[in-house]
Motif scaffolding. Structure first.
Motif, PDB file in Angstrom:
ATOM      1  N   ALA A  22      -2.164 -19.220   1.855  1.00 26.70           N
ATOM      2  CA  ALA A  22      -1.020 -19.355   0.951  1.00 26.70           C
ATOM      3  C   ALA A  22      -1.478 -19.551  -0.493  1.00 26.70           C
ATOM      4  CB  ALA A  22      -0.140 -20.521   1.389  1.00 26.70           C
ATOM      5  N   ARG A  23      -2.542 -20.330  -0.689  1.00 28.97           N
ATOM      6  CA  ARG A  23      -3.047 -20.556  -2.048  1.00 28.97           C
ATOM      7  C   ARG A  23      -3.567 -19.266  -2.671  1.00 28.97           C
ATOM      8  NH1 ARG A  23      -5.255 -25.389   0.205  1.00 28.97           N
ATOM      9  NH2 ARG A  23      -7.308 -24.387   0.358  1.00 28.97           N
ATOM     10  N   LEU A  24      -4.261 -18.467  -1.893  1.00 25.52           N
ATOM     11  CA  LEU A  24      -4.774 -17.203  -2.418  1.00 25.52           C
ATOM     12  C   LEU A  24      -3.635 -16.266  -2.803  1.00 25.52           C
ATOM     13  CD1 LEU A  24      -7.879 -16.168  -0.262  1.00 25.52           C
ATOM     14  CD2 LEU A  24      -7.783 -16.480  -2.732  1.00 25.52           C
ATOM     15  N   ILE A  25      -2.592 -16.236  -1.988  1.00 23.49           N
ATOM     16  CA  ILE A  25      -1.435 -15.398  -2.318  1.00 23.49           C
ATOM     17  C   ILE A  25      -0.785 -15.873  -3.605  1.00 23.49           C
ATOM     18  CG2 ILE A  25       0.897 -14.771  -1.573  1.00 23.49           C
ATOM     19  CD1 ILE A  25      -0.205 -14.813   1.322  1.00 23.49           C
ATOM     20  N   GLU A  26      -0.609 -17.175  -3.735  1.00 26.30           N
ATOM     21  CA  GLU A  26       0.032 -17.723  -4.937  1.00 26.30           C
ATOM     22  C   GLU A  26      -0.811 -17.480  -6.180  1.00 26.30           C
ATOM     23  OE1 GLU A  26       0.673 -21.742  -3.594  1.00 26.30           O
ATOM     24  OE2 GLU A  26       2.834 -21.367  -3.372  1.00 26.30           O
ATOM     25  N   SER A  27      -2.131 -17.619  -6.061  1.00 18.82           N
ATOM     26  CA  SER A  27      -2.996 -17.418  -7.223  1.00 18.82           C
ATOM     27  C   SER A  27      -3.023 -15.962  -7.665  1.00 18.82           C
ATOM     28  CB  SER A  27      -4.419 -17.904  -6.932  1.00 18.82           C
ATOM     29  OG  SER A  27      -5.029 -17.109  -5.924  1.00 18.82           O
ATOM     30  N   THR A  28      -2.836 -15.054  -6.717  1.00 14.04           N
ATOM     31  CA  THR A  28      -2.819 -13.625  -7.041  1.00 14.04           C
ATOM     32  C   THR A  28      -1.454 -13.194  -7.559  1.00 14.04           C
ATOM     33  OG1 THR A  28      -4.394 -13.323  -5.218  1.00 14.04           O
ATOM     34  CG2 THR A  28      -3.413 -11.331  -6.126  1.00 14.04           C
ATOM     35  N   ALA A  69      -4.339  -0.223  -3.594  1.00 15.69           N
ATOM     36  CA  ALA A  69      -5.549  -0.847  -4.147  1.00 15.69           C
ATOM     37  C   ALA A  69      -5.680  -0.617  -5.646  1.00 15.69           C
ATOM     38  CB  ALA A  69      -6.783  -0.322  -3.420  1.00 15.69           C
ATOM     39  N   LYS A  70      -5.320   0.566  -6.117  1.00 19.68           N
ATOM     40  CA  LYS A  70      -5.524   0.873  -7.532  1.00 19.68           C
ATOM     41  C   LYS A  70      -4.583   0.101  -8.455  1.00 19.68           C
ATOM     42  CE  LYS A  70      -2.497   4.967  -7.737  1.00 19.68           C
ATOM     43  NZ  LYS A  70      -2.472   6.442  -7.918  1.00 19.68           N
ATOM     44  N   GLN A  71      -3.602  -0.570  -7.881  1.00 20.51           N
ATOM     45  CA  GLN A  71      -2.677  -1.358  -8.687  1.00 20.51           C
ATOM     46  C   GLN A  71      -3.255  -2.720  -9.071  1.00 20.51           C
ATOM     47  OE1 GLN A  71       1.127  -1.610  -6.668  1.00 20.51           O
ATOM     48  NE2 GLN A  71       0.991   0.514  -5.979  1.00 20.51           N
ATOM     49  N   GLU A  75     -11.171  -7.960  -9.734  1.00 23.66           N
ATOM     50  CA  GLU A  75     -11.274  -9.394  -9.468  1.00 23.66           C
ATOM     51  C   GLU A  75     -10.096  -9.912  -8.653  1.00 23.66           C
ATOM     52  OE1 GLU A  75      -9.445  -8.879 -13.613  1.00 23.66           O
ATOM     53  OE2 GLU A  75     -11.094  -8.008 -12.425  1.00 23.66           O
ATOM     54  N   GLU A  76      -8.948  -9.224  -8.703  1.00 26.15           N
ATOM     55  CA  GLU A  76      -7.810  -9.610  -7.871  1.00 26.15           C
ATOM     56  C   GLU A  76      -7.899  -8.968  -6.494  1.00 26.15           C
ATOM     57  OE1 GLU A  76      -4.037  -8.875  -9.670  1.00 26.15           O
ATOM     58  OE2 GLU A  76      -4.336 -10.328 -11.294  1.00 26.15           O
ATOM     59  N   PHE A  77      -8.323  -7.711  -6.463  1.00 26.21           N
ATOM     60  CA  PHE A  77      -8.353  -7.003  -5.187  1.00 26.21           C
ATOM     61  C   PHE A  77      -9.335  -7.629  -4.200  1.00 26.21           C
ATOM     62  CE2 PHE A  77      -9.580  -3.563  -2.286  1.00 26.21           C
ATOM     63  CZ  PHE A  77      -8.330  -3.211  -1.824  1.00 26.21           C
ATOM     64  N   GLU A  78     -10.411  -8.222  -4.719  1.00 29.05           N
ATOM     65  CA  GLU A  78     -11.398  -8.820  -3.817  1.00 29.05           C
ATOM     66  C   GLU A  78     -10.846 -10.033  -3.074  1.00 29.05           C
ATOM     67  OE1 GLU A  78     -12.126 -12.636  -5.642  1.00 29.05           O
ATOM     68  OE2 GLU A  78     -13.367 -11.797  -4.033  1.00 29.05           O
ATOM     69  N   ARG A  79      -9.680 -10.517  -3.486  1.00 31.19           N
ATOM     70  CA  ARG A  79      -9.076 -11.643  -2.770  1.00 31.19           C
ATOM     71  C   ARG A  79      -8.444 -11.215  -1.443  1.00 31.19           C
ATOM     72  NH1 ARG A  79      -5.914 -13.976  -8.094  1.00 31.19           N
ATOM     73  NH2 ARG A  79      -7.773 -14.514  -9.310  1.00 31.19           N
ATOM     74  N   PHE A  80      -8.095  -9.940  -1.321  1.00 33.72           N
ATOM     75  CA  PHE A  80      -7.414  -9.505  -0.103  1.00 33.72           C
ATOM     76  C   PHE A  80      -8.295  -9.614   1.139  1.00 33.72           C
ATOM     77  CE2 PHE A  80      -4.673  -7.542  -3.337  1.00 33.72           C
ATOM     78  CZ  PHE A  80      -3.433  -7.945  -2.871  1.00 33.72           C
ATOM     79  N   PRO A  81      -9.571  -9.230   1.090  1.00 27.08           N
ATOM     80  CA  PRO A  81     -10.425  -9.485   2.268  1.00 27.08           C
ATOM     81  C   PRO A  81     -10.545 -10.966   2.586  1.00 27.08           C
ATOM     82  CG  PRO A  81     -11.451  -7.876   0.825  1.00 27.08           C
ATOM     83  CD  PRO A  81     -10.274  -8.428   0.082  1.00 27.08           C
TER      84      PRO A  81
END
Length: 283
Positions: A22-28, A69-71, A75-81
């Motif tokens: 949840a924290r990662l989602i909120e930070s992104t 992914a291109k959106q 530095e943000e996309f690497e949070r998804f894994p």
């Protein structure tokens, strides 16, 4: 080591992976919105899993993955894994204490993403589990028939199907061979949530983006357990003799909604891949 100690050992120093997710989602989501980030997370993850087992839909799903992914900047996309890692470990923590769990449903509601105006909310997992334990009992039906064929016409995050798998585990059966689920939802986000959790828990399932009441089907997802377990053959044999599956009721549906007929499977729409037959079974 106790069960609680084992659960805590699943993450570093007993980390709560649901909260970390949840924290990662909120930070992104600072510049995008939590619902958009959550939706992209479950879709990206579902696409990645699907492309390991469903080669016929690989190109279209890979293109969709790259489109999302291109959106995001790198530095943000690497949070998804990392989000997927926390989801996997959160599910593992539930397994370690002797029961499964609907992690995505809980995170979805904790983030305040439910659409109350549309009557959308996810059944608390404790209620789903109680219902499933009553339905499955000692597993006698699964033992007698070989497996339970479950139809979930409004699957949400997949909590009811997860609960049936949980109940089969409690009855001393292996959920990978003792059940198969056909899950349907009109909301694509719910389809991705159900597919992702069923895949990570290795539940054999076909997840359909469609309308249980009208019979329309727009997209189809096969979990790795469905493909690797040879379920096309098993289901074809079963449905020649016993076409009516077990139907689960989901509290997400408003009480005024008419119940979908248990005796009829929705027909595949002309727009869906023509290879499908027997309501979502690939040729």
């Amino acid at each position: 080591m106790s069960k609680k100690q084992t659960a805590g050992a699943c993450g570093p120093q007993g980390e709560n992976h649901e909260r970390a997710l949840a924290r990662l989602i909120e930070s992104t989501a600072r510049h995008r919105g939590r619902l958009e980030v959550f939706s992209d997370f479950v879709e990206l993850s579902a696409l990645a899993v699907s492309n390991t087992v469903d080669r016929r839909q690989f190109e279209a799903r890979e293109a969709r993955y790259l489109e999302i992914a291109k959106q995001y900047p790198a530095e943000e996309f690497e949070r998804f894994p990392r989000m997927l890692g926390h989801l996997t470990l959160a599910l593992e923590q539930h397994c370690a204490v002797g029961e499964l769990g609907d992690v995505l449903g809980q995170v979805y509601m904790q983030l305040g993403l439910g659409n109350g105006r549309a009557g959308q909310f996810f059944t608390p997992y404790t209620i789903s589990r109680m219902m499933a334990l009553m339905l499955v009992g000692d597993g006698a039906e699964a033992r007698a028939k070989g497996f339970i064929d479950v139809l979930e016409p409004a699957c949400g995050a997949g909590g009811m199907v997860i609960a049936v798998a949980d109940a089969l585990d409690q009855a001393g059966l292996n959920r990978q061979g003792a059940m198969h689920a056909t899950c349907i939802d009109i909301d694509a986000r719910c389809v991705h949530m159900t597919y992702l959790q069923a895949s990570l828990l290795h539940i054999p399932a076909i997840v359909l983006h469609g309308n249980s009441l009208s019979g329309e089907v727009w997209n189809c997802w096969y979990t790795p357990a469905h493909v690797l377990g040879g379920w096309r053959t098993r289901l074809s044999a079963r449905r020649r003799h016993e076409p009516v599956p077990v139907v689960l009721e989901d509290a997400r549906a408003p009480a005024t909604d008419p119940a979908p007929p248990a005796h009829r499977r929705p027909q595949v729409s002309p727009g869906l891949v023509q290879q499908l037959s027997l309501f979502g079974l690939e040729k």
